[in-house]
Design a protein around this motif. Structure first.
Motif, mmCIF file in Angstrom:
data_model
loop_
_atom_site.group_PDB
_atom_site.id
_atom_site.type_symbol
_atom_site.label_atom_id
_atom_site.label_comp_id
_atom_site.label_asym_id
_atom_site.label_seq_id
_atom_site.Cartn_x
_atom_site.Cartn_y
_atom_site.Cartn_z
ATOM 1 N N ILE A 1 0.804 -1.225 0.000
ATOM 2 C CA ILE A 1 0.000 0.000 0.000
ATOM 3 C C ILE A 1 0.840 1.279 0.000
ATOM 4 C CG2 ILE A 1 -0.286 0.424 2.490
ATOM 5 C CD1 ILE A 1 -3.327 0.732 1.846
ATOM 6 N N ARG A 2 2.105 1.181 0.359
ATOM 7 C CA ARG A 2 2.917 2.389 0.497
ATOM 8 C C ARG A 2 2.978 3.223 -0.786
ATOM 9 N NH1 ARG A 2 9.037 3.467 0.527
ATOM 10 N NH2 ARG A 2 9.184 5.417 1.683
ATOM 11 N N PRO A 3 3.268 2.632 -1.968
ATOM 12 C CA PRO A 3 3.326 3.469 -3.174
ATOM 13 C C PRO A 3 1.986 4.123 -3.500
ATOM 14 C CG PRO A 3 4.369 1.330 -3.546
ATOM 15 C CD PRO A 3 3.636 1.230 -2.244
ATOM 16 N N ALA A 4 0.898 3.391 -3.302
ATOM 17 C CA ALA A 4 -0.419 3.948 -3.606
ATOM 18 C C ALA A 4 -0.772 5.089 -2.658
ATOM 19 C CB ALA A 4 -1.472 2.847 -3.539
ATOM 20 N N LEU A 5 -0.402 4.969 -1.392
ATOM 21 C CA LEU A 5 -0.647 6.062 -0.452
ATOM 22 C C LEU A 5 0.223 7.271 -0.783
ATOM 23 C CD1 LEU A 5 -1.032 4.347 3.052
ATOM 24 C CD2 LEU A 5 -2.797 5.492 1.699
ATOM 25 N N ALA A 6 1.461 7.018 -1.200
ATOM 26 C CA ALA A 6 2.345 8.131 -1.573
ATOM 27 C C ALA A 6 1.732 8.947 -2.704
ATOM 28 C CB ALA A 6 3.719 7.601 -1.977
ATOM 29 N N ALA A 7 1.078 8.280 -3.642
ATOM 30 C CA ALA A 7 0.428 8.978 -4.746
ATOM 31 C C ALA A 7 -0.757 9.804 -4.282
ATOM 32 C CB ALA A 7 -0.021 7.975 -5.805
ATOM 33 N N ARG A 8 -1.206 9.547 -3.077
ATOM 34 C CA ARG A 8 -2.328 10.281 -2.500
ATOM 35 C C ARG A 8 -1.877 11.276 -1.421
ATOM 36 N NH1 ARG A 8 -3.586 5.732 -4.731
ATOM 37 N NH2 ARG A 8 -5.692 5.321 -5.532
ATOM 38 N N GLY A 9 -0.592 11.551 -1.398
ATOM 39 C CA GLY A 9 -0.079 12.563 -0.491
ATOM 40 C C GLY A 9 0.130 12.075 0.929
ATOM 41 N N ILE A 10 0.299 10.771 1.117
ATOM 42 C CA ILE A 10 0.496 10.208 2.458
ATOM 43 C C ILE A 10 1.778 9.384 2.461
ATOM 44 C CG2 ILE A 10 -0.432 8.640 4.215
ATOM 45 C CD1 ILE A 10 -3.238 9.450 3.181
ATOM 46 N N SER A 11 2.727 9.762 3.305
ATOM 47 C CA SER A 11 4.006 9.055 3.414
ATOM 48 C C SER A 11 3.932 8.044 4.550
ATOM 49 C CB SER A 11 5.141 10.049 3.678
ATOM 50 O OG SER A 11 5.266 10.963 2.612
ATOM 51 N N LEU A 12 4.177 6.789 4.228
ATOM 52 C CA LEU A 12 4.097 5.708 5.200
ATOM 53 C C LEU A 12 5.500 5.210 5.511
ATOM 54 C CD1 LEU A 12 1.885 3.982 6.665
ATOM 55 C CD2 LEU A 12 2.115 2.334 4.799
ATOM 56 N N TYR A 13 5.825 5.126 6.818
ATOM 57 C CA TYR A 13 7.137 4.658 7.255
ATOM 58 C C TYR A 13 6.975 3.387 8.080
ATOM 59 C CZ TYR A 13 8.461 9.379 5.931
ATOM 60 O OH TYR A 13 8.656 10.537 5.225
ATOM 61 N N CYS A 14 7.773 2.374 7.761
ATOM 62 C CA CYS A 14 7.800 1.131 8.546
ATOM 63 C C CYS A 14 8.809 1.320 9.675
ATOM 64 C CB CYS A 14 8.204 -0.032 7.646
ATOM 65 S SG CYS A 14 8.553 -1.561 8.536
ATOM 66 N N VAL A 15 8.324 1.365 10.912
ATOM 67 C CA VAL A 15 9.180 1.669 12.057
ATOM 68 C C VAL A 15 9.327 0.425 12.928
ATOM 69 C CG1 VAL A 15 9.610 3.230 13.977
ATOM 70 C CG2 VAL A 15 8.323 4.041 11.989
ATOM 71 N N THR A 16 10.561 -0.028 13.075
ATOM 72 C CA THR A 16 10.901 -1.197 13.884
ATOM 73 C C THR A 16 11.555 -0.711 15.172
ATOM 74 O OG1 THR A 16 11.246 -2.528 11.899
ATOM 75 C CG2 THR A 16 12.254 -3.330 13.930
ATOM 76 N N VAL A 17 11.022 -1.122 16.315
ATOM 77 C CA VAL A 17 11.473 -0.573 17.594
ATOM 78 C C VAL A 17 11.890 -1.700 18.541
ATOM 79 C CG1 VAL A 17 10.854 0.863 19.574
ATOM 80 C CG2 VAL A 17 9.882 1.371 17.328
ATOM 81 N N GLY A 18 13.096 -1.575 19.105
ATOM 82 C CA GLY A 18 13.551 -2.501 20.138
ATOM 83 C C GLY A 18 14.321 -3.691 19.613
ATOM 84 N N LYS A 19 15.087 -4.309 20.495
ATOM 85 C CA LYS A 19 15.945 -5.422 20.111
ATOM 86 C C LYS A 19 15.180 -6.641 19.610
ATOM 87 C CE LYS A 19 19.767 -8.316 21.742
ATOM 88 N NZ LYS A 19 20.696 -8.605 22.853
ATOM 89 N N PRO A 20 14.080 -7.085 20.268
ATOM 90 C CA PRO A 20 13.367 -8.269 19.765
ATOM 91 C C PRO A 20 12.898 -8.100 18.318
ATOM 92 C CG PRO A 20 12.671 -7.781 21.999
ATOM 93 C CD PRO A 20 13.507 -6.617 21.550
#
Length: 408
Positions: free
Chosen positions: A32-51
């Motif tokens: 969905i990220r490219p399609a949202l970008a075309a609609r003015g929405i930037s999506l970031y995949c955020v990975t948090v923590g050691k596990p």
């Protein structure tokens, strides 16, 4: 594709809790990220923590993937690092998904940041984390009616805040497969794609289906794609069929290999006990496979119209599955007709463009509303999200943890 120039509004920046790896959650982000970008929405995949960092696979990383607090096991530290990253990067909206660090940060996020949750699986833990810090939730996305109804009836979701949005796929990936005419061979080509474990995926129903087809004299080949804890048990149960060439275990396939596999599959078997909005089933439909599925109320009967875009049988009813497959073997013209109808329906309902339109509408709506009446919780009052089985470990003093590790 919608052009960026059609969206004069301020671009919206969304933090999405996930890990770049072979998983349904990351597949959703990637699709969905490219399609949202075309609609003015930037999506970031955020990975948090050691596990989560330990699950990170470089082969799946794109330029939207971010790794934070990669060596930290301290939940407060993870939550603080994520909150600072959101502030520094002008994040407008947070989708925590199943990230413990991000879910723990939600009570501390600045008031102007909206919180959107997404329920992707029909089980208790999934529902509970969907409703984490419910007082901050601006919207809740449910992928299927079953998830929506369970959230409202059993977990206190506000029906007015729940949006029903199925998963979306890139139709172009499956275009060649969808053009393949099904049922042209002497034997039926059956396929299964998924994790080889019975608790969720119901893979131990497959041997009984193969037995029932063999007893009826139906010529078939069942190719099984995937890996998992029950592979050895499944192979043992399928030994006679393997010896006769009726069953083949193909192991795991890369995303690029899946369209060809599905293009060579006439009938797709789906045997899960529970799901959310299964990508594998949608991929099979997009590729023109005719699905034969077990009934999961509010999920498979929402995705499939029996007799037109597939068939739904009682889960575990091997004779029911075999009878439907035998009928398709007998009527190859019907099989080809169903294949075309299934692919067309998937393109009308389950593309990333359709999903992106829906998500963009939800996000734009919530961003247009006044900021919530909310005072962020101070860090001195930090508590890990309580909806994780091991949340108690964060309350053990560091010295005691060291002693316990020595004994362990």
């Amino acid at each position: 594709m919608v052009a960026m120039s059609e969206h004069p509004q301020k671009p919206v920046r969304v933090a999405f809790g996930s890990v770049p790896k072979d998983s349904g959650t990351f597949t959703f982000y990637r699709n969905i990220r490219p399609a949202l970008a075309a609609r003015g929405i930037s999506l970031y995949c955020v990975t948090v923590g050691k596990p989560q960092a330990e699950l990170w696979e470089d082969a799946y990383v794109d330029d939207g993937c971010v790794q934070l607090a990669a060596t930290s096991l301290n939940m407060k530290r993870q939550a603080q690092v994520f909150t600072k990253w959101c502030t520094d990067n002008d994040i407008d909206c947070v989708m925590a998904i199943n990230s413990e660090g991000i879910l723990s940060a939600i009570p501390h996020l600045p008031t102007h940041m909206r919180v959107l949750s997404r329920c992707a699986n029909a089980f208790d833990h999934g529902y509970r984390i969907t409703m984490s810090c419910r007082e901050r939730l601006a919207r809740i996305v449910a992928l299927t009616p079953r998830l929506r109804d369970d959230l409202v009836a059993d977990y206190g979701a506000d029906p007015a805040k729940v949006a029903l949005i199925p998963n979306g796929l890139d139709a172009a990936r499956f275009e060649a497969a969808a053009q393949t005419r099904r049922g042209t061979g002497t034997q039926l080509e059956l396929g299964f794609l998924g994790r080889l474990e019975h608790n969720q995926k119901g893979v131990m129903y497959l041997p009984a289906i193969a037995d029932a087809l063999s007893a009826r004299g139906i010529p078939f080949r069942l190719r099984i794609v995937g890996k998992g804890v029950d592979r050895a048990r499944l192979e043992e149960a399928m030994a006679s069929h393997q010896a006769e060439g009726r069953v083949e275990f193909m192991g795991a396939l890369t995303p690029d290999e899946i369209p060809q596999f599905l293009g060579e599959t006439d009938v797709y078997l789906f045997t899960s006990h529970f799901e959310g909005c299964p990508n594998a089933l949608l991929e099979a439909m997009m590729a023109g496979c005719v699905p034969v599925c077990g009934l999961i109320d509010g999920i498979t009967d929402f995705l499939i119209e029996t007799g037109r875009t597939g068939f739904i049988e009682k889960l575990g009813d091997a004779e029911g599955f075999a009878g439907t497959i035998a009928a398709l073997h007998k009527d190859r013209a019907k099989l080809a007709e169903l294949s075309q109808a299934t692919a067309a329906e998937a393109r009308a309902r389950y593309t990333d463009e359709v999903a992106a339109d829906a998500y963009a509408g939800v996000i734009r709506d919530l961003m247009s509303e006044p900021a919530p009446d909310w005072t962020p919780r101070p860090w001195r009052a930090f508590k890990p999200d309580p909806n994780f089985p091991g949340y108690w470990r964060h309350r053990i003093p560091a010295g005691l943890k060291a002693i316990l590790r020595k004994f362990r």
